[in-house]
Scaffold this active site. Structure first.
Site, PDB file in Angstrom:
ATOM      1  N   TYR A 185     -22.396 -11.785  13.768  1.00 37.21           N
ATOM      2  CA  TYR A 185     -22.660 -13.152  13.313  1.00 37.21           C
ATOM      3  C   TYR A 185     -21.519 -13.588  12.418  1.00 37.21           C
ATOM      4  CZ  TYR A 185     -24.896 -17.087  10.910  1.00 37.21           C
ATOM      5  OH  TYR A 185     -25.186 -18.326  10.386  1.00 37.21           O
ATOM      6  N   ASP A 238     -13.880 -10.304   9.847  1.00 33.04           N
ATOM      7  CA  ASP A 238     -14.861 -11.074   9.075  1.00 33.04           C
ATOM      8  C   ASP A 238     -15.521 -10.147   8.064  1.00 33.04           C
ATOM      9  OD1 ASP A 238     -16.881 -12.588   8.025  1.00 33.04           O
ATOM     10  OD2 ASP A 238     -17.728 -13.230   9.966  1.00 33.04           O
ATOM     11  N   LYS A 291     -20.081 -14.521   0.315  1.00 35.05           N
ATOM     12  CA  LYS A 291     -21.126 -13.721  -0.344  1.00 35.05           C
ATOM     13  C   LYS A 291     -20.685 -13.161  -1.715  1.00 35.05           C
ATOM     14  CE  LYS A 291     -23.966 -13.417   3.675  1.00 35.05           C
ATOM     15  NZ  LYS A 291     -23.501 -13.412   5.054  1.00 35.05           N
TER      16      LYS A 291
HETATM   17  C1  LIG Z   1     -23.243 -14.571   6.071  1.00 34.31           C
HETATM   18  C2  LIG Z   1     -22.130 -14.403   7.034  1.00 34.31           C
HETATM   19  C3  LIG Z   1     -21.362 -15.483   7.497  1.00 34.31           C
HETATM   20  C4  LIG Z   1     -21.710 -16.913   7.181  1.00 34.31           C
HETATM   21  O1  LIG Z   1     -21.613 -17.193   5.830  1.00 34.31           O
HETATM   22  P1  LIG Z   1     -22.415 -18.491   5.274  1.00 34.31           P
HETATM   23  O2  LIG Z   1     -21.966 -18.570   3.854  1.00 34.31           O
HETATM   24  O3  LIG Z   1     -23.859 -18.181   5.460  1.00 34.31           O
HETATM   25  O4  LIG Z   1     -21.981 -19.653   6.085  1.00 34.31           O
HETATM   26  C5  LIG Z   1     -20.261 -15.220   8.284  1.00 34.31           C
HETATM   27  N1  LIG Z   1     -19.946 -13.976   8.628  1.00 34.31           N
HETATM   28  C6  LIG Z   1     -20.666 -12.908   8.238  1.00 34.31           C
HETATM   29  C7  LIG Z   1     -20.250 -11.530   8.653  1.00 34.31           C
HETATM   30  C8  LIG Z   1     -21.796 -13.084   7.445  1.00 34.31           C
HETATM   31  O5  LIG Z   1     -22.541 -12.036   7.091  1.00 34.31           O
END
Ligand SMILES: *Cc1c(COP(=O)(O)O)cnc(C)c1O
Length: 446
Positions: A149, A244, A276
């Site tokens: 994701y 990511d 995060k």
């Molecule tokens: C949470 C997450 C996102 C998206 O971040 P948001 O701040 O919720 O838009 C993208 N990539 C990864 C791996 C994530 O865990």
């Protein structure tokens, strides 16, 4: 769903009714709605350290930590003081500020990135990184993995097409076929599939994006050398490798997942996304990487990207305060707390006869309610006994432990998870394991 919740939830129920009247599903991000596990989502009034307090006055040990960000616990006094001081100076000016420079320097110091641009969410970070990769390479195709994701970016909400190396179809209504059709979705940890996609489309691939270690299908660590292989095949084909680290960054280890593989093996991603933890509980995220690639961004280069609240002084102050607190001792504490909880979960599920698999990368871990097989990709992550998890989740919740309301999520700890909080989790496990056993004996594995 359990029929006999022990905790009063009247206030949460009332708020959920009001919320549903004015907000789709009553929530502002889908997983909060408890749709996967049933029951009423708890409206949280406050949090301190490892504990959440809901609007009915129930207290829970928090094993979500805002889905990762709260690495040093809720309402940490030093983070709060830094934020209060920043707020007192005003909250947004639309000009460059000091904390964004300091936070950028901290990211450059800790990770492989040479230059970084701040945005307000992880979604924006991956969206912008992909635009930059396309602008830099002059190519259009994006490769991603099933089960990874990357936020709700159109091109990344795609489902695998009919064959291994075929272009994808939209993963949700609202994503144009033309957008998903520039994405290739491959099985995770599958070098053969990656090689086949590059053999077919190599000169059209702008970038490959992967979770540095997937945490959004439960924790599925990259096979040894897998990320190095991805970096290499991208390089050979003139595509950019985007790692990511929105979830793993400053969470899996002090240097994120890259600290566990790239830094040891001697390779660096072309671009990395963060979010995060680096926002310290505020909306802040970033993407960064090679200076020559980042210099293609406006105003230095031609690839447009911007944000009214990007690098916001309050958010970057919170992120900086959090990262300054995120010392080796913090990661050592979270590692030890995780070991205690993982072994207790394993022992109780085993005693109750509930087969399962626990997987981790650095300090991040998750529990799969499966047949005990290792999980290496999305189809394997999906083979879980969801009724067993649902009963386990509700039994823990009833005893004051807040787990992710989905079987496909990582469990997160903080440096504020002290002996009392951990003991509270351990005390809740036997009854939850028994509840899972009762549910799993009712039906076969999904
Ligand atoms: C949470 C997450 C996102 C998206 O971040 P948001 O701040 O919720 O838009 C993208 N990539 C990864 C791996 C994530 O865990």
């Amino acid at each position: 769903m359990t029929s006999s919740a022990r905790l009063a939830t009247t206030a949460s129920e009332g708020l959920f009714d009001r919320a549903r009247a004015v907000t789709p599903g009553g929530v502002n991000s889908p997983v909060r709605a408890f749709n996967a596990v049933g029951g009423t989502p708890r409206f949280i009034r406050s949090a301190k350290g490892a504990w959440l307090t809901d609007v009915d006055g129930n207290e829970y040990v928090d094993l979500i930590c805002s889905w990762g960000p709260m690495l040093v616990g809720h309402a940490h006094p030093e983070v709060q003081a830094a934020v209060a001081e920043a707020v007192a100076r005003g909250t947004s000016y639309g000009t460059p500020t000091v904390p964004e420079v300091e936070l950028a320097e901290e990211l450059v110091r800790r990770t492989s990135v040479e230059k970084v641009r701040f945005v307000s969410s992880g979604t924006e970070a991956t969206m912008s990184a992909i635009r930059l990769a396309r602008g830099f390479t002059g190519r259009e195709i994006v490769v991603k993995f099933a089960g990874c994701y990357h936020g709700h970016v159109d091109a990344l909400l795609a489902s695998a097409g009919s064959g291994l190396a075929t272009l994808a179809v939209p993963g949700t209504p609202g994503v144009p076929a033309s957008s998903a059709g520039l994405t290739i979705v491959l099985p995770y940890n599958d070098k053969v599939a990656v090689a086949a996609a590059f053999a077919e489309y190599g000169d059209r691939i702008a970038c490959l994006i992967t979770e540095a270690a997937p945490g959004n299908m439960g924790v599925v660590p990259p096979a040894p050398g897998f990320n190095a292989f991805l970096a290499q095949i991208c390089k050979e084909n003139g595509a950019l490798f985007i790692s990511d680290e929105v979830m793993t960054g400053f969470r899996a280890s002090k240097q994120g997942q890259w600290g566990l593989d790239g830094a040891v093996e001697g390779w660096v991603p072309d671009l990395t996304t963060f979010g995060k933890v680096m926002g310290g509980g505020f909306p802040a995220a970033a993407f960064g990487g090679r200076a020559d690639v980042m210099s293609h961004l406006s105003p230095e280069g031609p690839v447009y990207q911007a944000g009214t609240l990007a690098g916001n002084p309050v958010a970057t102050t919170a992120g900086l305060a959090t990262l300054r607190l995120a010392t080796d001792e913090v990661y050592a504490h979270i590692t030890a707390a995780g070991e205690t909880i993982k072994s207790a979960v394993a022992a109780e599920l085993t005693r109750a006869g509930v087969s399962h698999t626990i997987q981790a990368t650095g300090t991040m871990f998750s529990v799969f309610f499966n047949d005990g097989s290792p999980v290496t990709n999305f189809p394997e992550a999906n083979a879980q006994d969801l009724p067993a998890y649902t009963e386990f989740f509700h039994a823990m919740l009833d005893q004051g432990v807040y787990l992710p309301p989905s079987a496909y999520e990582a469990w997160f700890l903080s440096s504020a998870h002290d002996d009392r909080a951990i003991q509270h989790v351990l005390d809740a496990l036997p009854a939850a394991a028994d509840a899972a056993a009762a549910a799993s004996s009712k039906g076969a594995l999904a």
